[in-house]
Scaffold this motif. Structure first.
Motif, short mmCIF file in Angstrom:
data_model
loop_
_atom_site.label_atom_id
_atom_site.label_comp_id
_atom_site.label_asym_id
_atom_site.label_seq_id
_atom_site.Cartn_x
_atom_site.Cartn_y
_atom_site.Cartn_z
N GLU A 288 -18.89 -40.18 -7.37
CA GLU A 288 -19.96 -40.13 -6.37
C GLU A 288 -19.38 -39.84 -4.99
N TYR A 289 -20.25 -39.32 -4.15
CA TYR A 289 -19.94 -39.20 -2.72
C TYR A 289 -20.71 -40.30 -1.99
N ASN A 290 -20.11 -40.81 -0.91
CA ASN A 290 -20.86 -41.68 0.00
C ASN A 290 -20.66 -41.14 1.41
N CYS A 291 -21.70 -41.23 2.22
CA CYS A 291 -21.66 -40.59 3.54
C CYS A 291 -21.19 -41.55 4.63
N ARG A 292 -20.36 -42.51 4.26
CA ARG A 292 -19.98 -43.63 5.14
C ARG A 292 -18.69 -44.21 4.61
N MET A 293 -18.17 -45.22 5.27
CA MET A 293 -17.00 -45.93 4.74
C MET A 293 -17.44 -46.88 3.62
N GLY A 294 -16.49 -47.32 2.82
CA GLY A 294 -16.80 -48.22 1.71
C GLY A 294 -16.74 -49.67 2.14
N ASP A 295 -17.41 -50.50 1.39
CA ASP A 295 -17.36 -51.93 1.60
C ASP A 295 -17.14 -52.55 0.22
N PRO A 296 -16.04 -53.22 -0.04
CA PRO A 296 -15.06 -53.82 0.87
C PRO A 296 -13.83 -52.96 1.20
N GLU A 297 -13.81 -51.68 0.86
CA GLU A 297 -12.59 -50.91 1.11
C GLU A 297 -12.19 -50.87 2.58
N THR A 298 -13.19 -50.79 3.48
CA THR A 298 -12.88 -50.72 4.91
C THR A 298 -12.04 -51.92 5.36
N GLU A 299 -12.25 -53.05 4.68
CA GLU A 299 -11.53 -54.27 5.06
C GLU A 299 -10.05 -54.20 4.69
N VAL A 300 -9.63 -53.20 3.90
CA VAL A 300 -8.19 -52.96 3.69
C VAL A 300 -7.73 -51.63 4.31
N VAL A 301 -8.64 -50.68 4.41
CA VAL A 301 -8.26 -49.36 4.96
C VAL A 301 -8.00 -49.47 6.46
N PHE A 302 -8.89 -50.11 7.21
CA PHE A 302 -8.70 -50.19 8.67
C PHE A 302 -7.49 -51.05 9.05
N PRO A 303 -7.25 -52.17 8.36
CA PRO A 303 -6.02 -52.90 8.70
C PRO A 303 -4.75 -52.08 8.48
N ARG A 304 -4.80 -51.09 7.59
CA ARG A 304 -3.59 -50.27 7.34
C ARG A 304 -3.55 -49.02 8.23
N LEU A 305 -4.64 -48.71 8.89
CA LEU A 305 -4.69 -47.52 9.74
C LEU A 305 -4.13 -47.89 11.11
N GLU A 306 -3.05 -47.20 11.52
CA GLU A 306 -2.44 -47.58 12.80
C GLU A 306 -3.06 -46.84 13.98
N ASN A 307 -3.78 -45.77 13.72
CA ASN A 307 -4.39 -45.00 14.82
C ASN A 307 -5.49 -45.80 15.51
N ASP A 308 -5.73 -45.43 16.75
CA ASP A 308 -6.85 -45.97 17.53
C ASP A 308 -8.14 -45.34 16.96
N ILE A 309 -9.01 -46.16 16.43
CA ILE A 309 -10.20 -45.64 15.75
C ILE A 309 -11.16 -44.96 16.75
N VAL A 310 -11.21 -45.46 17.97
CA VAL A 310 -12.13 -44.85 18.95
C VAL A 310 -11.59 -43.47 19.35
N GLU A 311 -10.29 -43.39 19.50
CA GLU A 311 -9.67 -42.09 19.81
C GLU A 311 -9.96 -41.10 18.68
N LEU A 312 -9.85 -41.58 17.45
CA LEU A 312 -10.14 -40.72 16.29
C LEU A 312 -11.59 -40.24 16.31
N MET A 313 -12.50 -41.16 16.61
CA MET A 313 -13.93 -40.80 16.59
C MET A 313 -14.27 -39.86 17.76
N MET A 314 -13.58 -40.04 18.89
CA MET A 314 -13.81 -39.12 20.02
C MET A 314 -13.27 -37.74 19.66
#
Ligand code: AMP
Ligand code: GLY
Length: 422
Positions: A288-314
């Protein structure tokens, strides 16, 4: 910049936690948020599907960026609402347009999209109630298990894996007769794929994309992946069986043709795209495709992502994603979800939660909680996500489990075997 985040689950607490680490974030609002997000920003009691109320709030507070957590507002067209409202069109909306969100909003749309582009996915056919007999004939020809999917959004409940042709025929009739309301007025009948699942996330502007850490979630309520499907009982990242060869196949066979397909659709897609994948033999297929982040995956993906998320979204919104290099924390992360007794069946809310202050070495993400008279109480099936880092996922899970004992509320339940199959 002022940011409004929509949603109220563990995913949104993880978003809020990550957004607050960015120097670009001056002020954060969360609508409606939970007891956890309240410590990171201002919760505002607005329903994410009430576009007029959101638009008014954004204008009043001069919000610069709206980050959409859950799928429903996206499938309902929140992106288009902003872009078609003159007073709101300048606001950065992180999430796809209504047409782009159809990748999740309609299983039949997603299947056609993949078939047209030779993106590997299970063989299928789609039927409406006018095609009941045709559908029953098609099911007769399948060898079980047979997978039935409600076309539309059904709160994660619209997929049935039937162990016999008879069961599939009964459920197929029930679905077309409205078992999942309007969502199952069209049903996708699909071949069952036997393999191991994993979740891949990209942030994309519909042209360039960057892949985020890969994760695996555990959906069944019972240990050993037994019992009913839930929103997710835990997750780990990275997923070591996804080696460089498999990653290359995912990029070349799935991600890249999907992004090209989005360009062909001509529908704006500036947000997160989640590929629910399954490894069959040595090949990846799209479940399947989902048009958003996963839950609970985000709770492990974001802690491992070192980039600034706001910078990424900008960068995403400015068409500059190509200039960014994604950096991941080499440690493993795991999350264990504490749920309400009875979930995913009926459960009671309003149980007082204690012991959150005693958690040591794990990150506490609130999933279904509420602040009531200064007390944190349960307010949902999934209540708390405990995320830990470790040298490997086993150590991370062990730390989360140690902390899970310290959090108390009536009816607490959690799986102790996250990662058991790896
Ligand atoms: P979904 O609601 O699309 O996430 O589907 C729920 C779950 O059903 C997936 O995570 C898979 O475990 C399972 N599933 C869906 N489609 C298939 C398939 N074609 N073969 C095997 N399992 C499937
Ligand atoms: N964890 C699966 C999902 O978010 O849909």
């Amino acid at each position: 910049m002022k940011i409004l985040l929509l949603g109220s689950g563990g995913r949104e607490h993880a978003f809020a936690w990550k957004i607050r680490q960015s120097p670009f974030c001056e002020q954060l609002f969360i609508a409606p948020g939970n007891a956890g997000t309240a410590s990171l920003g201002v919760n505002v009691p607005i329903n994410p599907n009430d576009f007029e109320a959101i638009g008014k709030f954004v204008q009043d507070k001069v919000v610069d960026m709206v980050v959409v957590g859950p799928e429903e507002p996206l499938v309902n067209g929140i992106y288009d609402y902003f872009k078609n409202t003159p007073a709101l069109e300048q606001v950065r909306v992180i999430g796809p347009s209504k047409t782009g969100a159809q990748l999740e909003g309609s299983k039949a749309f997603a299947k056609r999209f993949m078939m047209e582009r030779d993106i590997p996915t299970a063989a299928y056919a789609e039927f409406t109630s006018e095609q009941l007999e045709e559908g029953l004939d098609y099911i007769e020809q399948q060898s079980p298990p047979v997978v039935l999917k409600a076309d539309g959004l059904a709160a994660g409940k619209g997929v049935l894996i039937c162990q016999s042709v008879e069961e599939a025929k009964t459920e197929f009739r029930a679905m077309l007769a409205g078992k999942f309301g309007q969502a199952s007025s069209r049903v996708v009948v699909e071949e069952f794929l036997d393999g191991i699942e994993f979740s891949v996330f990209v942030i994309t502007d519909g042209n360039k994309y960057k892949r985020l850490p890969i994760a695996k979630d555990y959906k069944r309520v019972g240990e050993g992946d037994t019992g009913l499907n839930t929103g997710g009982m835990g997750a780990i990242s990275p997923v070591l069986f996804v080696d460089d060869q498999l990653k290359a196949k995912v990029e070349n066979w799935i991600i890249s043709p999907t992004i090209t397909g989005l360009q062909e659709l001509g529908a704006p897609y500036k947000g997160f795209l989640f590929f629910g994948l399954i490894k069959v033999g040595n090949a990846p297929y799209v479940i399947e495709y989902n048009c958003r982040m996963g839950d609970p995956e985000t709770e492990v993906v974001f802690p491992r992502l070192e980039n600034d998320i706001v910078e990424l979204m900008m960068a995403l919104d400015d068409g500059k994603l190509g200039e960014i290099e994604i950096k991941n924390d080499p440690r493993a992360a795991a999350t264990v979800i504490l749920v309400s007794g009875g979930y995913p069946g009926p459960y009671e809310n309003g149980k007082i939660i204690s012991g959150l202050d005693e958690v040591e070495g794990s990150i506490v993400f609130h999933a279904g909680t509420k602040l009531e008279d200064g007390q944190v109480t349960t307010n949902g099936g999934r209540v708390i996500a405990l995320t830990s880092y470790g040298e490997d996922f086993q150590k991370a899970v062990a730390l989360s489990l140690k902390n899970a004992e310290k959090v108390q509320y009536e009816g607490k339940y959690y799986r102790q075997d996250i990662g058991f199959d790896l």
